[in-house]
Scaffold this motif. Sequence first.
Motif, PDB file in Angstrom:
ATOM      1  N   THR A   1      72.107 146.866  32.675  1.00 50.80           N
ATOM      2  CA  THR A   1      73.356 146.979  33.717  1.00 50.80           C
ATOM      3  C   THR A   1      73.808 148.176  33.775  1.00 50.80           C
ATOM      4  OG1 THR A   1      74.734 146.290  31.926  1.00 50.80           O
ATOM      5  CG2 THR A   1      73.840 144.460  32.965  1.00 50.80           C
TER       6      THR A   1
ATOM      7  N   VAL B   1      77.156 145.457  37.108  1.00 51.33           N
ATOM      8  CA  VAL B   1      76.055 145.159  37.834  1.00 51.33           C
ATOM      9  C   VAL B   1      74.922 145.080  37.168  1.00 51.33           C
ATOM     10  CG1 VAL B   1      74.880 145.686  40.128  1.00 51.33           C
ATOM     11  CG2 VAL B   1      77.294 146.099  40.135  1.00 51.33           C
TER      12      VAL B   1
ATOM     13  N   GLN C   1      71.157 142.046  40.337  1.00 49.14           N
ATOM     14  CA  GLN C   1      72.006 141.933  41.435  1.00 49.14           C
ATOM     15  C   GLN C   1      71.702 143.072  42.442  1.00 49.14           C
ATOM     16  OE1 GLN C   1      75.492 141.937  38.910  1.00 49.14           O
ATOM     17  NE2 GLN C   1      76.031 139.768  39.722  1.00 49.14           N
ATOM     18  N   GLU C   2      71.567 144.391  41.885  1.00 51.47           N
ATOM     19  CA  GLU C   2      71.318 145.581  42.562  1.00 51.47           C
ATOM     20  C   GLU C   2      69.869 145.252  43.327  1.00 51.47           C
ATOM     21  OE1 GLU C   2      71.915 149.612  43.581  1.00 51.47           O
ATOM     22  OE2 GLU C   2      73.064 147.905  43.096  1.00 51.47           O
TER      23      GLU C   2
ATOM     24  N   ARG D   1      70.690 143.030  46.324  1.00 48.42           N
ATOM     25  CA  ARG D   1      71.715 143.972  47.288  1.00 48.42           C
ATOM     26  C   ARG D   1      70.804 144.992  48.251  1.00 48.42           C
ATOM     27  NH1 ARG D   1      74.025 148.738  48.134  1.00 48.42           N
ATOM     28  NH2 ARG D   1      73.006 149.708  46.225  1.00 48.42           N
TER      29      ARG D   1
END
Length: 302
Positions: A151, A163, A167-168, A171
Amino acid sequence: MEAAAAAAAAAGRSRKCSTANGGKKEKDLFHVIHKVPAGDGPYVKAKHAQLVQKDPEAAIVWFWKAINAGDKVDSALKDMAVVMKQIDRAEEAIEAVKSFRGRCSKQAQESLDNVLIDLYKKCGKVEEQIEMIKRKLRSIYQGEAFNGKPTKTARSHGKKFQVSVKQETSRLLGNLGWAYMQKTNFIAAEVVYKKAQMVDPDANKACNLAICLIKQARYDEAHSTLLDVTQGRVPGSGDAKARSRAEKLLMEVSSREGPDELMDLMGFNLDDDFVKGLEKLMDEWGPSRSKRLPIFEEISSF
């Protein structure tokens, strides 16, 4: 008399101390309210011009002075680029970031990449945007993102939050899919959005995936994808805007009769080297490497 004089002097000192402390507290409160750092260097003056005086042009001047003086260069360059973007000087911001990022720390490079992606998007530089996103995805595939940590701490509108790599990745895949849509390469966009949904699904990306399918006249698949949103089977389906968007797209799908003339569908064109490299890395990732990049165990190859 001497005792009275001593008492008066002590009271005077107390008042001065109280006034000084009160002034310090007011100054500290000012910094908290306006989110302005303390001090009197050029970076602090730039933030004061940006956040308190609401003068972006003056802020940019002070940000330049901060960069040249070596005062909080990481933050100064990033913040200046954001201000430039807000006043339609995005092209200038791109050149500034590319020219001066060498003065920034290694830890700042990832944030500067994100700033560049936003600037490329603002300027309509789709090819540059795609290349930058692919580069960032490669750094994740190779375990280089977040300095090897699962993270990172991000900041948005003055608030910090965590994050994850998962998630990154989602995205960035979403941004890559959107960029391919701008080039009307709906086949590549479809593939990328499907990967994003496998990693960290959400309603907005589901709607974009449905658009890619509609553009290819694959209405049954688009209908099924949109139903997942309207029936609450995708995270974020409760958002009113996402649900409304899905409902409008469903109406569009329902109104279609027979195959449409396809819009200039470009070839798959997802960069052979990029795809092959991804496939090779995924073949290599196994249980023994799960500590390095656990999220990519969930993604099948292109």
